[in-house]
Every structure is written in structure tokens, then in C-alpha cells.
Design a protein around this motif. Structure first.
Motif, mmCIF file in Angstrom:
data_model
loop_
_atom_site.group_PDB
_atom_site.id
_atom_site.type_symbol
_atom_site.label_atom_id
_atom_site.label_comp_id
_atom_site.label_asym_id
_atom_site.label_seq_id
_atom_site.Cartn_x
_atom_site.Cartn_y
_atom_site.Cartn_z
ATOM 1 N N SER A 1 0.770 -1.239 0.000
ATOM 2 C CA SER A 1 0.000 0.000 0.000
ATOM 3 C C SER A 1 0.807 1.298 0.000
ATOM 4 C CB SER A 1 -0.925 0.009 1.220
ATOM 5 O OG SER A 1 -0.111 0.004 2.378
ATOM 6 N N CYS A 2 2.129 1.256 0.169
ATOM 7 C CA CYS A 2 2.865 2.511 0.323
ATOM 8 C C CYS A 2 2.778 3.376 -0.928
ATOM 9 C CB CYS A 2 4.328 2.234 0.637
ATOM 10 S SG CYS A 2 4.528 1.728 2.342
ATOM 11 N N ASP A 3 2.332 4.608 -0.782
ATOM 12 C CA ASP A 3 2.192 5.505 -1.919
ATOM 13 C C ASP A 3 3.355 6.493 -1.959
ATOM 14 O OD1 ASP A 3 1.088 6.383 -4.221
ATOM 15 O OD2 ASP A 3 -0.826 6.962 -3.372
ATOM 16 N N PHE A 4 3.231 7.558 -2.775
ATOM 17 C CA PHE A 4 4.433 8.349 -3.014
ATOM 18 C C PHE A 4 4.896 9.143 -1.800
ATOM 19 C CE2 PHE A 4 1.262 11.460 -4.214
ATOM 20 C CZ PHE A 4 1.817 12.676 -3.887
ATOM 21 N N ALA B 1 6.868 6.901 0.124
ATOM 22 C CA ALA B 1 8.133 6.635 -0.565
ATOM 23 C C ALA B 1 9.165 7.692 -0.219
ATOM 24 C CB ALA B 1 7.895 6.617 -2.074
ATOM 25 N N VAL B 2 8.720 8.961 -0.144
ATOM 26 C CA VAL B 2 9.648 10.052 0.126
ATOM 27 C C VAL B 2 10.216 9.941 1.544
ATOM 28 C CG1 VAL B 2 9.812 12.560 0.341
ATOM 29 C CG2 VAL B 2 8.567 11.552 -1.552
ATOM 30 N N THR B 3 9.396 9.465 2.472
ATOM 31 C CA THR B 3 9.887 9.318 3.842
ATOM 32 C C THR B 3 10.525 7.945 4.047
ATOM 33 O OG1 THR B 3 7.751 8.467 4.525
ATOM 34 C CG2 THR B 3 8.090 10.830 4.765
ATOM 35 N N GLY B 4 10.632 7.173 2.946
ATOM 36 C CA GLY B 4 11.039 5.774 3.018
ATOM 37 C C GLY B 4 12.243 5.435 3.882
ATOM 38 N N PHE B 5 13.268 6.283 3.797
ATOM 39 C CA PHE B 5 14.502 5.930 4.497
ATOM 40 C C PHE B 5 14.377 6.070 6.015
ATOM 41 C CE2 PHE B 5 16.027 6.973 0.245
ATOM 42 C CZ PHE B 5 16.606 5.750 -0.038
ATOM 43 N N PHE B 6 13.346 6.805 6.459
ATOM 44 C CA PHE B 6 13.211 7.026 7.896
ATOM 45 C C PHE B 6 11.961 6.376 8.456
ATOM 46 C CE2 PHE B 6 14.572 10.835 5.564
ATOM 47 C CZ PHE B 6 15.916 10.783 5.855
ATOM 48 N N GLU C 1 8.624 -3.008 2.429
ATOM 49 C CA GLU C 1 9.595 -3.336 1.381
ATOM 50 C C GLU C 1 10.226 -4.704 1.651
ATOM 51 O OE1 GLU C 1 11.133 -2.213 -1.616
ATOM 52 O OE2 GLU C 1 9.184 -1.226 -1.681
ATOM 53 N N ILE D 1 7.765 -7.392 0.790
ATOM 54 C CA ILE D 1 7.644 -7.522 -0.669
ATOM 55 C C ILE D 1 8.808 -8.343 -1.200
ATOM 56 C CG2 ILE D 1 7.808 -6.229 -2.838
ATOM 57 C CD1 ILE D 1 6.252 -3.971 -1.544
#
Lengths: 290, 299, 259
Positions: free
Chosen positions: C111-114, C117-122, C130, C133
Motif C-alpha cells: 500500500s505505500c504511496d508516493f 516513498a519520500v519518507t522511506g529511508f526514515f 519493502e 515484498i
């Protein structure tokens, strides 16, 4: 006054159609938007000017000379800038076309300067009255020349061997080459014909507006391309229809008081048509293949 | 920091380098649209213009704070992209390209005719706010965002749409929604870049935002290497700085520029850094060496 | 309503212009079975797949999945409901790695949207998703024996491997019904044997399989029931033995005598 605008629109539209034919034929065979085509048209106009001013020739010789020069130029352009990229992505070929276009514009600016150059009067203009409508001799010459050139093109494409090969290649490139058609020759020929028609358009516009300039090909080229897409890119009757439709619509739009929005008329029409008929007025519908 | 740079560098070069940063932001936005998702957009300059005019009008006529205007510029461009994207994104390939070009020209002509934009006279009196430090900070932010997007579920879906839209849809991706989102995000960055541009050049004229500018952005992306973030930065740098280096050739400058574009495409049709995926090579080598070690241990 | 049928076609018909590609086809596929659809080229087999997966909308008739009507829904919605497919002419994401291809299959189960994605690393939630998946994608790759190719580009795989990757990608969508369009095409006999074992394994995991295939040995060995299509009409259905003996089927394949 409406009839008057139709005549003026037809004249402009005939020139758009002449340029649009080159776009549509090239796109039909190699799916390339030849963005340098507008520059060929511009160079055609300049050759016309030089034939008249330097060599003192008349209309007929000048237009033939412009067509010949641009034929050679068009073939060269394809050889140098497009043929090496035939197997590459569309965008790569498109960028090469833009590069070629910038090159040709600047070459002309270096040679003749960026200022507009007057096109000397080669035809003693006269005005004829048909009912309430005024038609100038120049307009008649533009319409007649365009009609003759389109008839010749139609004859070549329908009855001459190389023209039939062009149609075959635009139907199915791969099969045509398997059937022994020399694709390179067909493509060169397509560029030659398309460029000659654009050059004729350039000379006619020069005579009509009495002026030519190095950047004249940019907007004219873009609008002619719109005309080709509007009519259904790849379709020769489509390009003629699109060009005339666009010329008439633009003239009427200006007469109706939208002159400051002149350049937006072509694009608005294009968008409206594509949203309802995604492949243009005479284009074949795309089948979604799974 | 800015003051320090200004003391050691010629102001002209600072201006050129700052402008380069602005273009990198806009080009990275276009890269998301065309390079990653595979949608042709020949009208990127229009969204750049929406951001530029939107932000400048806010700061000049409504005394908006600059940072608010910067964000607003991006949002306005993204909104324009959504409005245009809904009808346009049903088309694909060259048709999408030509329709985006058409919308771009229409936006330019509208700006030319409005009162609030100053029409053909242009919009002047914009305060200088885009310092080189601010611009390059935002370049870094943009690079981070683009990198994070490309390595996420979201970015993978975009690449899948580029590679095969029918298969992507069959894998459960709502392709129209993703196309609109990618288009809006890409144009958001064009808008932010436009807002920076306005507050760097201090004067706006609609003729600066025609299709020639759109094609310039497209050239940055294609010449650098579609879909490659380092490629786009390199492509933008080469094409923005080339005219400066060619300055000594004066009149022949643009002639050579055009010829260079043709030659670069002929010799590097995938762009300077196209088709090079360093990340994949690193992962692959790591995996290979791990697999090698485990078989060695097993044998 | 018969709830034992996972997929049901009722009088499904589609016309393209004047051509009726599929003509009043009825079919019921029971849970956990392997159903094959055979017939001469152009009989409308792939068209039926395209109707079931929502690429085409039928001119008439209904498609039911789990007793629920799915006729005319968009493909991505149908996939989310649990129908996955492969394509006759392989449609992989060529310039993505093998692993990323399969990760795309996980798209509709995550479900992760954009913004995430931008906050993905934190963002631990994104990192966790991820990781899941990746794990599930690797499971699908192991099943299809492609895990060691995970960092290759899909376009660099051999033909047989590409066909298997398409199945792995479809499995990653966690379907209950798997549609395989000519899965054995272009494979050599050993590869076909391996593929048959893999398909049985997938069936044992509880999936229902619906396949189109031209290799008769493959079809007869694998399927529980077979339907035969000719000129868009269903001309026969039954067990492999029944179908092999059916005179209409023999006529369709060998051509009818004119009397």
C-alpha cells in the motif's frame, strides 16, 4: 465577409497543407516527427528570394530552383541526422531533429542576418471581384500552384513505382523490405518529395507576405505539423484536409477578433479533435493489441 | 555561505551556476514523467511558467512571503498538470507529446494576454530571493525525493507502466491514477523551479516559456540518459554550460550547439549515462560473491 | 448459486466489428482444479482470457468470480480480486530486474504511496513493507527456480526462463485463480516436464488453474477437465479422455469431410 475569410483561409491553408504533406509522409514511413522540416520550408523561401534578387529570375524558375535545392537538402538531412538513429529510440531521433533544426536556423542567421528580408515583387498583383469577394492574383497563383503540386503528388503515389513503394512502406515497413523494396531509397525519396513541397510553400508564402526570415519556419512548421496530426498523421488526404481546415479556422478566428490568441487557435483545435478522435480526422483507429 | 561564494566567484558565474541548479530541478521533474514513466511531455516549460508567474505574482502583487510563494508555485503547476492530464493522458506516445506541446503553447498565449501577468510587456519588480545556496539545497532535496521515489513501490509501478502498460495493469496497477500522479509530481518540481527562476532573473516574459524551452528541458533529459538521475544532472550541466564555453566562438555558438546535439545522439543514442544502472551492478556483485562463498563453504 | 465454481462464464459473447470472436460461451471452473481451453488458432481462447481479466468487455454475457459479478471491471481491480495471468506473447518489464518484475506482482498486496516513498529511508512502516515484498517475491522466484537470476534484466533471460518469470510474477499477486496463456510454448521437452511439476505444485498450494495450450500431451497429462473452442463456440467439454474421443473435436482439428 465570411466568404472573403474563406478565400483568405484557403490560401493560408494551402500553404499549411504543402508543409504538412512532408510531415505526414515521413511520419507514415519512419514514425519520426521531422522537426527540421519547418527549416527546409524557410530555406526554400530564401532560395526563392535569391533566385529573384541575385539571378533576376521569375516566379516559375525561382520556385523550381527552391524545390530542387531543398530536395537535395532534405535527402542530406535524413542521411546525416536521422538514418544513423533509425534503430534508436524515438526520443533520440527527435532530439537529433531538434538539433538539426537549431543548426539550420543559425546557419541561415549567420549568412543572412536575423532580420526579415523583403521578397521582391515577381508578380504584378491584381484584384479580381467575384460577387462581393475580392481575390488577388497572388492568391490565385498560390491556390493553383498548390493544387497542381498536390495533383502531381497524388499521381506519383498512386501510379508511379516508387510512390507505390512509399505506400507499401507506410502500410508495413518490415514486410515491404522483405518484398524487395529498397527501404533506404524509398525514405530518401520521401524526404525529397516532402522537402520540395515545403520549399514551394516557402516561396508562395514569401510572395504572399512579401517577406522571409530565418525563424519563419518555427511556428509555420509547428502549425503544419498540427495540421498533419489533425488530419490523421500518415494520411496524405488527411494532411491536405488538416492544412485547409487549420488555415480557414485561423483566418476566421483572427477576423472574429481573436488575433492575439492566433497561435493558440491551431493547438486548441488539435486538442479538441484528438480528444474525440485520437488518431485525427482521417487516421486509422489504433487497435489495442494484447 | 552565499556571501562567501560571492566573494570568490564572479557574479556572472554565480548567476549561471544558480540557473543551472534551477534547470536541474525542472529537468529531474521531467525525467520522472518521460524518463521513468515513459510519457512524452513536450510542454514542460508551461508548468515552469505557471510556477514562475504564480509565485512572482504572489510576492509582487500580494506581498506573499517568498517560501510560501515557492511552495504555491509548485502546487499551482501540479494543479495545472492534473487539469491538463485528465483529458491528455488518455493519449500515448507522439500524440501525448503533441497535445502537451499544444497545451504548453496555449498557456503561453494566455499569459501573453492576461493583465495580471503584464502581458507582452512582462512582469518586473520581482525581488531577488533565489540564492545559489538555496537553489542547490533544493537541488539536493529534489535528488533525494527522486531517488527515494525510484526505489519505492510507487516508482517501480511507474517503470512498469513505461515498460509495458498492459502487463502493468494486469499486475494490479491502476495505470491512469499513477500516470496522473507522476505527471503532477514532475510538474510540481517544474513549478518550484519556475518560482526560483522568477526570483533569480527578476523579470518574466511569456516568450521565455515557449516550446523552445520545453524542448530544451527534453534535451537535458534525453541527452543525459532517460531515467538516470546522474545522467539528467550531467545532461543539464553540459547543455547549460556549453553555450558559456562556446562563447568565444561568438556567432557560431548556436550553430555548433545544434550540430553537437545531432552528434551526441548519433554517438550516444541512449544518452550520456543511459542504460547504466550502478545500483543493480552493486547488488548483483554482492549477491554473486555471497553465493560464491556459500558454495565454496558447502564444497 | 453454485458456490463450488470459482469462475463462471455465462453466455459470454464478444464481437469486433462484424466478427464474433467469442460466441455464447458457458463455462464453470471448480476450485482447486486445472482446466484447459484448447482449440485451433483464432478460436477465441486468448480473447476469453482477455475478457476474464478485464482487458476486453464482453458484448453480452456475464463473468462471475467467487459468485460475484466481475464483468467489465478494469484489469487492475480484477487482479486485486484474485485473478492473475500470463501472456501468450511474453510481456515482461524487459529493462527491470527479475526481482523487480516479481515485486510488481506484489503491488496490489501492498500500500505505500508516493508520500511514504519520500519518507522511506526514515519510515519503519515502509521499510517493513519493502522487506515483506522482497521476501514474498523471492519465494515466488524460488518456486519457479529463478532465484539465482534475481539481478539479471528480464530481457536477458532465455525464452523458457521468461515464461517461468511470468508465472512467478503472476503468483506474486497472490491469486486464487491463475490464467496461463500457452505456458509451454517454445520450451524443450525437459523444460516442459519441469513446468508441469511446477504447475502441479501451484495447484497443491490451493490455486485453481485455467490454461490455454497447444501441446496436447501437456494438456492431457495435466488437466482435470478440458473445454474445446472452435470459431468462438464451445464445441465440447469433459475429461481428457472424453474430449479425445469426441467426433466434433476431431473434426475441428482435422477439418470436416464434405458430403
Amino acid at each position: 465577409m465570411f466568404e472573403q475569410q474563406i478565400i483568405n483561409g484557403l490560401t493560408l491553408g494551402a500553404v499549411y497543407a504543402l508543409i504538412a504533406l512532408g510531415y505526414t509522409m515521413v511520419y507514415g514511413i519512419i514514425q519520426l516527427i521531422n522537426f527540421a522540416h519547418g527549416e527546409i520550408y524557410m530555406i526554400g523561401a530564401f532560395v526563392g528570394v535569391m533566385m529573384v534578387t541575385i539571378l533576376g529570375q521569375g516566379f516559375f524558375v525561382s520556385i523550381i530552383a527552391a524545390m530542387m535545392v531543398c530536395m537535395i537538402l532534405g535527402v542530406l538531412l535524413e542521411r546525416v541526422a536521422y538514418r544513423p538513429l533509425r534503430k534508436s529510440t524515438r526520443l533520440a531521433a527527435l532530439i537529433s531533429a531538434i538539433g538539426a533544426s537549431i543548426f539550420l536556423q543559425n546557419a541561415m542567421m549567420l549568412w543572412k542576418g536575423p532580420q526579415p528580408v523583403g521578397f521582391p515583387q515577381v508578380i504584378n498583383d491584381a484584384i479580381y471581384h467575384i460577387g462581393s469577394v475580392e481575390v488577388t492574383k497572388v492568391q490565385l497563383i498560390i491556390l493553383a500552384t498548390s493544387a497542381v503540386l498536390m495533383a502531381i503528388l497524388n499521381y506519383i503515389v498512386k501510379y508511379v513505382k516508387i510512390g507505390k513503394a512509399m505506400r507499401a512502406a507506410s502500410q508495413d515497413y518490415d514486410t515491404a523490405s522483405l518484398m524487395g523494396i529498397n527501404i533506404n531509397r524509398v525514405i530518401s525519396f520521401t524526404f525529397a518529395i516532402g522537402s520540395a513541397l515545403a520549399a514551394a510553400g516557402g516561396v508562395l508564402v514569401g510572395i504572399y507576405f512579401n517577406t522571409v526570415e530565418p525563424l519563419m519556419g518555427v511556428m509555420a512548421g509547428l502549425k503544419a505539423f498540427c495540421a498533419a496530426v489533425l488530419g490523421g498523421i500518415g494520411s496524405i488526404p488527411g494532411a491536405v484536409l488538416g492544412g485547409i481546415f487549420l488555415g480557414v479556422a485561423e483566418t476566421i478566428g483572427i477576423a472574429a477578433g481573436f488575433s492575439t490568441y492566433k497561435d493558440a487557435i491551431a493547438f486548441s483545435l488539435l486538442i479538441i479533435v484528438l480528444l474525440f478522435k485520437p488518431t485525427g480526422l482521417l487516421g486509422k483507429p489504433i487497435q489495442r493489441k494484447v | 555561505m552565499s556571501a562567501f561564494l560571492e566573494s570568490i566567484l564572479d557574479p556572472y558565474y554565480i548567476q549561471v551556476l544558480t540557473l543551472l541548479g534551477v534547470y536541474i530541478i525542472a529537468a529531474l521533474g521531467l525525467n520522472l514523467i518521460t524518463g521513468v514513466t515513459g510519457m512524452f511531455s513536450f510542454g514542460h516549460a508551461a508548468y515552469f511558467a505557471v510556477g514562475a508567474y504564480g509565485a512572482a505574482i504572489l510576492t509582487v502583487k500580494y506581498q506573499f512571503p517568498f517560501y510560501g510563494a515557492l511552495l504555491a508555485g509548485g502546487i499551482m503547476a501540479a494543479l495545472a498538470a492534473v487539469i491538463i492530464g485528465f483529458p491528455a493522458l488518455r493519449l500515448t506516445g507522439d500524440y501525448l507529446g503533441i497535445v502537451t506541446l499544444g497545451f504548453g503553447e496555449i498557456i503561453r498565449v494566455v499569459f501573453l494576454n492576461l493583465d495580471i501577468t503584464g502581458g507582452a510587456l512582462g512582469l518586473a519588480g520581482i525581488a531577488k530571493e533565489s540564492s545559489i545556496v538555496l537553489v542547490y539545497t533544493l537541488v539536493l532535496v529534489t535528488i533525494y525525493v527522486m531517488y527515494a521515489l525510484q526505489n519505492s513501490r510507487f516508482g517501480r509501478a511507474l517503470v512498469a507502466i513505461r515498460e509495458d502498460d498492459i502487463a502493468a495493469e494486469a499486475m494490479g496497477i491502476n495505470i491512469s491514477a499513477y500516470k496522473i500522479k507522476a505527471f503532477a509530481i514532475g510538474c510540481f518540481f517544474a513549478g518550484v523551479a519556475g518560482a526560483l527562476y522568477a526570483h533569480l532573473l527578476l523579470f518574466l516574459n511569456p516568450t521565455d516559456f515557449g516550446f523552445a524551452k520545453s524542448f530544451e528541458f527534453l534535451c537535458f533529459v534525453v541527452l543525459g540518459g532517460l531515467g538516470s538521475i546522474p545522467g539528467v544532472i550531467l545532461g543539464t550541466s553540459v547543455l547549460t554550460l556549453a553555450p558559456e564555453f562556446l562563447r568565444s566562438l561568438s556567432d557560431y555558438r548556436m550553430l555548433i550547439y545544434g550540430a553537437l546535439m545531432v552528434l551526441m545522439m548519433i554517438f550516444r543514442p541512449n544518452g550520456l549515462l543511459g542504460g547504466v544502472d550502478l545500483q543493480r551492478l552493486v547488488f548483483k556483485n554482492k549477491y554473486k560473491s555471497q553465493a560464491g562463498r556459500s558454495t565454496a563453504a558447502g564444497g | 448459486m453454485d458456490m463450488s465454481a470459482l469462475l463462471e462464464l455465462q453466455n459470454v459473447t464478444i464481437r469486433f466489428g462484424g466478427l464474433t470472436a467469442v460466441d455464447g460461451v458457458d463455462m464453470k471452473i471448480d476450485r482447486g482444479t486445472i482446466r484447459a481451453l484448447i482449440g485451433p488458432n483464432g478460436a477465441g481462447k486468448s480473447t476469453i482470457f482477455n475478457i476474464v481479466t478485464g482487458i476486453y468487455s464482453p458484448t453480452a454475457g456475464r463473468v462471475l468470480f467467487n459468485g460475484q459479478e466481475i464483468t467489465g471491471l478494469p484489469p487492475h481491480v480484477i487482479t486485486k480480486k484474485g485473478i492473475a495471468r500470463t501472456f501468450q506473447n511474453i510481456r515482461l518489464f524487459g529493462k527491470m530486474t527479475v526481482l523487480d518484475n516479481v515485486k510488481i506482482g506484489q503491488h496490489c498486496r501492498s500500500s505505500c504511496d508516493f508520500l511514504s516513498a519520500v519518507t522511506g529511508f526514515f519510515n519503519p512502516k515502509v521499510k517493513k513493507e519493502e522487506k515483506e515484498i522482497e521476501e514474498r517475491s523471492l519465494e515466488a522466484l524460488e518456486l519457479m527456480e529463478l532465484a539465482d537470476k534475481r539481478y539479471e534484466y528480464a530481457q536477458s533471460l532465455s525464452y523458457g526462463e521468461q515464461r517461468r518469470l511470468e508465472i512467478a510474477r503472476a503468483l506474486a499477486t497472490k491469486p486464487s485463480l491463475l490464467l496461463l496463456d500457452e505456458p509451454a510454448a517454445g520450451m524443450n521437452p525437459q523444460e516442459k516436464q519441469t513446468l508441469m511439476k511446477m504447475i502441479r505444485k501451484i495447484q497443491d498450494m490451493g490455486l485453481t488453474i485455467f490454461l490455454v495450450e497447444h501441446d496436447m500431451k501437456f494438456v492431457m497429462n495435466l488437466s482435470d477437465r478440458i473445454a474445446v473452442l472452435d470459431y468462438g463456440r464451445k464445441i465440447a467439454a469433459g475429461s481428457p479422455e472424453e474430449v479425445q474421443k469426441n467426433p466434433d473435436v476431431i473434426a475441428a482439428y482435422l477439418g470436416k469431410d464434405v458430403d
